[in-house]
Design a protein around this motif. Structure first.
Motif, PDB file in Angstrom:
ATOM      1  N   PHE A 150      73.516  -6.265 -40.548  1.00 52.23           N
ATOM      2  CA  PHE A 150      72.298  -6.789 -41.148  1.00 52.23           C
ATOM      3  C   PHE A 150      71.479  -5.658 -41.758  1.00 52.23           C
ATOM      4  CE2 PHE A 150      72.258 -10.743 -38.387  1.00 52.23           C
ATOM      5  CZ  PHE A 150      72.214 -11.631 -39.449  1.00 52.23           C
ATOM      6  N   ILE A 151      70.783  -5.979 -42.859  1.00 46.81           N
ATOM      7  CA  ILE A 151      69.745  -5.126 -43.421  1.00 46.81           C
ATOM      8  C   ILE A 151      68.421  -5.863 -43.232  1.00 46.81           C
ATOM      9  CG2 ILE A 151      68.797  -4.068 -45.509  1.00 46.81           C
ATOM     10  CD1 ILE A 151      71.235  -2.639 -44.701  1.00 46.81           C
ATOM     11  N   MET A 152      67.387  -5.157 -42.797  1.00 52.60           N
ATOM     12  CA  MET A 152      66.087  -5.794 -42.602  1.00 52.60           C
ATOM     13  C   MET A 152      65.141  -5.404 -43.728  1.00 52.60           C
ATOM     14  SD  MET A 152      65.457  -5.762 -38.489  1.00 52.60           S
ATOM     15  CE  MET A 152      64.277  -7.090 -38.660  1.00 52.60           C
ATOM     16  N   LEU A 153      64.407  -6.414 -44.237  1.00 48.29           N
ATOM     17  CA  LEU A 153      63.527  -6.224 -45.380  1.00 48.29           C
ATOM     18  C   LEU A 153      62.239  -7.010 -45.169  1.00 48.29           C
ATOM     19  CD1 LEU A 153      66.112  -6.705 -48.287  1.00 48.29           C
ATOM     20  CD2 LEU A 153      65.146  -4.551 -47.504  1.00 48.29           C
ATOM     21  N   PRO A 154      61.177  -6.666 -45.896  1.00 50.02           N
ATOM     22  CA  PRO A 154      59.961  -7.491 -45.844  1.00 50.02           C
ATOM     23  C   PRO A 154      60.200  -8.811 -46.564  1.00 50.02           C
ATOM     24  CG  PRO A 154      59.727  -5.729 -47.452  1.00 50.02           C
ATOM     25  CD  PRO A 154      61.025  -5.480 -46.746  1.00 50.02           C
ATOM     26  N   GLY A 155      59.863  -9.909 -45.919  1.00 49.53           N
ATOM     27  CA  GLY A 155      60.051 -11.218 -46.541  1.00 49.53           C
ATOM     28  C   GLY A 155      58.999 -11.489 -47.602  1.00 49.53           C
ATOM     29  N   GLY A 156      59.370 -12.272 -48.612  1.00 51.40           N
ATOM     30  CA  GLY A 156      58.432 -12.587 -49.688  1.00 51.40           C
ATOM     31  C   GLY A 156      57.261 -13.437 -49.219  1.00 51.40           C
ATOM     32  N   ALA A 157      57.554 -14.493 -48.457  1.00 46.73           N
ATOM     33  CA  ALA A 157      56.488 -15.365 -47.953  1.00 46.73           C
ATOM     34  C   ALA A 157      55.542 -14.626 -47.003  1.00 46.73           C
ATOM     35  CB  ALA A 157      57.101 -16.592 -47.276  1.00 46.73           C
ATOM     36  N   PRO A 158      56.049 -13.815 -46.059  1.00 44.31           N
ATOM     37  CA  PRO A 158      55.123 -13.074 -45.193  1.00 44.31           C
ATOM     38  C   PRO A 158      54.189 -12.138 -45.954  1.00 44.31           C
ATOM     39  CG  PRO A 158      57.318 -13.063 -44.233  1.00 44.31           C
ATOM     40  CD  PRO A 158      57.436 -13.656 -45.591  1.00 44.31           C
ATOM     41  N   ILE A 159      54.682 -11.548 -47.048  1.00 45.60           N
ATOM     42  CA  ILE A 159      53.828 -10.667 -47.845  1.00 45.60           C
ATOM     43  C   ILE A 159      52.657 -11.457 -48.424  1.00 45.60           C
ATOM     44  CG2 ILE A 159      53.711  -9.394 -50.027  1.00 45.60           C
ATOM     45  CD1 ILE A 159      54.815  -7.733 -47.805  1.00 45.60           C
ATOM     46  N   MET A 160      52.953 -12.648 -48.962  1.00 44.97           N
ATOM     47  CA  MET A 160      51.893 -13.467 -49.543  1.00 44.97           C
ATOM     48  C   MET A 160      50.894 -13.909 -48.473  1.00 44.97           C
ATOM     49  SD  MET A 160      52.747 -13.227 -52.605  1.00 44.97           S
ATOM     50  CE  MET A 160      51.387 -14.239 -53.206  1.00 44.97           C
ATOM     51  N   LEU A 161      51.400 -14.259 -47.292  1.00 48.45           N
ATOM     52  CA  LEU A 161      50.508 -14.661 -46.201  1.00 48.45           C
ATOM     53  C   LEU A 161      49.669 -13.476 -45.721  1.00 48.45           C
ATOM     54  CD1 LEU A 161      52.919 -16.970 -44.168  1.00 48.45           C
ATOM     55  CD2 LEU A 161      51.000 -17.667 -45.619  1.00 48.45           C
ATOM     56  N   PHE A 162      50.269 -12.275 -45.662  1.00 51.17           N
ATOM     57  CA  PHE A 162      49.529 -11.067 -45.286  1.00 51.17           C
ATOM     58  C   PHE A 162      48.386 -10.829 -46.272  1.00 51.17           C
ATOM     59  CE2 PHE A 162      48.629  -6.562 -45.384  1.00 51.17           C
ATOM     60  CZ  PHE A 162      48.693  -6.162 -44.054  1.00 51.17           C
ATOM     61  N   ILE A 163      48.685 -10.940 -47.566  1.00 54.73           N
ATOM     62  CA  ILE A 163      47.662 -10.733 -48.592  1.00 54.73           C
ATOM     63  C   ILE A 163      46.547 -11.766 -48.446  1.00 54.73           C
ATOM     64  CG2 ILE A 163      47.228 -10.846 -51.083  1.00 54.73           C
ATOM     65  CD1 ILE A 163      50.033  -9.678 -51.495  1.00 54.73           C
ATOM     66  N   LEU A 164      46.927 -13.021 -48.193  1.00 49.66           N
ATOM     67  CA  LEU A 164      45.933 -14.083 -48.043  1.00 49.66           C
ATOM     68  C   LEU A 164      45.015 -13.810 -46.851  1.00 49.66           C
ATOM     69  CD1 LEU A 164      44.913 -16.900 -48.906  1.00 49.66           C
ATOM     70  CD2 LEU A 164      46.600 -17.878 -47.335  1.00 49.66           C
ATOM     71  N   ILE A 165      45.599 -13.431 -45.722  1.00 51.36           N
ATOM     72  CA  ILE A 165      44.800 -13.133 -44.526  1.00 51.36           C
ATOM     73  C   ILE A 165      43.902 -11.927 -44.785  1.00 51.36           C
ATOM     74  CG2 ILE A 165      44.914 -12.403 -42.110  1.00 51.36           C
ATOM     75  CD1 ILE A 165      47.559 -13.935 -41.906  1.00 51.36           C
ATOM     76  N   ALA A 166      44.441 -10.909 -45.458  1.00 50.77           N
ATOM     77  CA  ALA A 166      43.652  -9.698 -45.738  1.00 50.77           C
ATOM     78  C   ALA A 166      42.490  -9.997 -46.673  1.00 50.77           C
ATOM     79  CB  ALA A 166      44.559  -8.628 -46.339  1.00 50.77           C
ATOM     80  N   GLN A 167      42.713 -10.840 -47.677  1.00 52.56           N
ATOM     81  CA  GLN A 167      41.643 -11.166 -48.606  1.00 52.56           C
ATOM     82  C   GLN A 167      40.528 -11.960 -47.935  1.00 52.56           C
ATOM     83  OE1 GLN A 167      43.954 -13.141 -51.650  1.00 52.56           O
ATOM     84  NE2 GLN A 167      44.085 -11.296 -52.913  1.00 52.56           N
ATOM     85  N   GLN A 168      40.895 -12.784 -46.954  1.00 58.44           N
ATOM     86  CA  GLN A 168      39.905 -13.642 -46.306  1.00 58.44           C
ATOM     87  C   GLN A 168      39.227 -12.975 -45.115  1.00 58.44           C
ATOM     88  OE1 GLN A 168      42.173 -17.149 -45.343  1.00 58.44           O
ATOM     89  NE2 GLN A 168      42.016 -18.008 -47.409  1.00 58.44           N
ATOM     90  N   ASN A 169      39.972 -12.094 -44.416  1.00 54.27           N
ATOM     91  CA  ASN A 169      39.459 -11.551 -43.161  1.00 54.27           C
ATOM     92  C   ASN A 169      39.493 -10.027 -43.064  1.00 54.27           C
ATOM     93  OD1 ASN A 169      39.312 -14.250 -41.473  1.00 54.27           O
ATOM     94  ND2 ASN A 169      41.323 -14.241 -42.478  1.00 54.27           N
ATOM     95  N   GLY A 170      40.136  -9.355 -44.022  1.00 56.09           N
ATOM     96  CA  GLY A 170      40.255  -7.904 -43.971  1.00 56.09           C
ATOM     97  C   GLY A 170      41.647  -7.464 -43.552  1.00 56.09           C
TER      98      GLY A 170
END
Length: 479
Positions: free
Chosen positions: A112-132
């Protein structure tokens, strides 16, 4: 515990010596013994390095794209962006090592190769924009812990993911990834260079070079056809003057990631809910990927054991990622296509890929060199690799009786639910943000739909079981 090791030296058609190890661990349960399999093959270091590089170059676009998307959306400085890129490569490398080699029940010991998922990145950005960003990092850590908490419950549900469910999921994964590869090639519709002929030329030239190398070269060189296609496309981009050399520099030479780049994480359970919901989706995807890679490496596995180990590896990598400023780092199904295309099944190849990712994390010039490869070239390579994932799904469904009433509805309903958000982006845009992100993940919704439909048709009273299934049920009843 006593470990007995048997070494076999075999010669393949290319007169290249290969070494296999069969390890028998005395005192361990039978289902935890290493099995004689190509997945345990230890190639010479030269080949491990070449095949490992091939995996890394095919997958390198994902961490680079995720970091720059995060940096653009959240307004990070160039210095912080470089640190996050280094951290992402480091966590991906450590995660790949964990999944390939295993450690204390974590990691599936599969390539296996491990990578950052596309959906988690978008959710991370959303949480960061709303809460820091500190809350977003805390949400990643909480989600990693949540993996461990719900895993015992999820483990009991693994029997609801047979071939008809996993095969359908692989088809949806392939379609989704091919769509993303196409976007890499043509660019954004609102951009000036959208669908530029030069980009299409690079992509299709990369594909042609890959196919020709696979057809004309033999032995190890033929197995490196994907790498040669990527290098050939990159050289063509240099000739055409579209290779981005603006960032190429030997200095700074080292790029060391920073622990807690956003300060101490803040833990907000409510803000973490979107990532926790995705965690359940990720478990479903990890199940399909583990079954699929088992097929690719031709190794009989205990799915209940190995899926759990895969998910534990995802959890540990994600917790580490939260402390390093990244979003969830999860197993990638994309490299399964590389394995199927090359027929190199050794988990030690992806372990070397993990070491190379660690090298990229520390040596800034290497990361900048990879960053300069045009997206069209990466997209052309990805088209082939991701389409191969689809053929694996077709191969799994070929073994399923689709003339059976229940199986037909399992596949058709799951494909309908899964393909809708993939082919019609924004179909759920009027739903609340967290819900729209979940419903808009076509792969996850298709896989969950397939599992529910399989339960409805084949697990409740077995009203639509196939002839073979009924025979199995009758045999169990007689026992």
């Amino acid at each position: 515990m006593i470990i007995a090791t048997l070494r076999l030296d075999l010669n393949n058609n290319n007169s290249m010596s290969r070494h296999y190890w069969l390890n028998v661990e005395v005192g361990m349960p039978d289902n935890d013994k290493h099995v004689f399999s190509p997945v345990n093959e230890r190639l010479p270091w030269r080949q491990l390095l070449m095949f490992g590089t091939q995996h890394v170059l095919v997958m390198a676009a994902s961490p680079i794209a995720s970091v720059f998307l995060m940096a653009t959306a959240l307004g990070f400085s160039s210095e912080l962006t470089l640190q996050l890129l280094s951290a992402t490569f480091m966590v991906c490398g450590l995660g790949s090592l964990l999944q390939s080699l295993g450690w204390r029940g974590c990691g599936a010991r599969l390539p296996f190769i491990m990578l950052p998922g596309g959906a988690p990145i978008m959710l991370f950005i959303l949480i960061a924009q709303q809460n820091g960003v500190a809350v977003a990092s805390g949400a990643v850590i909480l989600t990693g812990v949540f993996y461990f908490l719900v895993l015992p419950i999820f483990r009991r549900l693994l029997r609801f993911f047979p071939s008809v469910v996993v095969g359908t999921m692989l088809l949806l994964v392939s379609v989704n990834l091919i769509k993303l590869s196409g976007e890499l090639i043509v660019g954004r519709p609102d951009s000036v260079n959208f669908a530029a002929p030069q980009h299409l030329l690079l992509a299709f030239s990369t594909i042609v070079i890959t196919v020709l190398c696979s057809r004309l070269l033999r032995g190890t060189l033929g197995q490196l056809s994907i790498l040669f296609g990527l290098l050939g496309g990159s050289l063509l981009s240099v000739v055409l003057g579209v290779f981005d050399s603006s960032q190429l520099s030997l200095f700074p030479l080292l790029s060391l990631p920073t622990v807690l780049p956003f300060g101490m994480p803040e833990f907000d359970l409510f803000a973490s809910i979107p990532l926790m919901l995705f965690c359940l989706v990720s478990m479903v995807e990890a199940t399909g990927q583990t079954v699929a890679i088992r097929e690719a490496v031709d190794k009989p596995l205990d799915v209940n054991r190995d899926v759990v180990r895969t998910i534990r590896g995802d959890a540990l990598a994600s917790i580490l990622g939260g402390f390093m400023g990244t979003s969830l780092i999860i197993t990638s199904g994309e490299n399964i296509g590389v394995i199927r295309a090359t027929q190199v099944r050794s988990r030690y190849v992806t372990a070397v890929s993990g070491l190379l990712l660690l090298l990229f994390a520390l040596l800034a010039p290497l990361a900048r060199l990879i960053e300069g490869v045009p997206e069209a070239v990466v997209g052309g390579t990805s088209l082939i690799v991701f389409a191969i994932v689809g053929t694996m799904g077709i191969d799994m469904l070929r073994k399923v009786d689709l003339r059976n009433h229940g199986n037909m509805y399992v596949v058709s309903t799951a494909m309908a639910v899964g393909l809708l958000p993939i082919l019609v982006p924004g179909v759920y845009s009027h739903f609340p943000n967290g819900l729209s992100g979940l419903l808009g993940n076509g792969v996850a919704m298709g896989a969950l739909t397939a599992a529910v439909m399989n339960f409805l048709f084949h697990c409740i009273g077995h009203p639509h079981a196939s002839v073979d299934d009924k025979a199995k049920l009758a045999t169990k009843a007689s026992l």
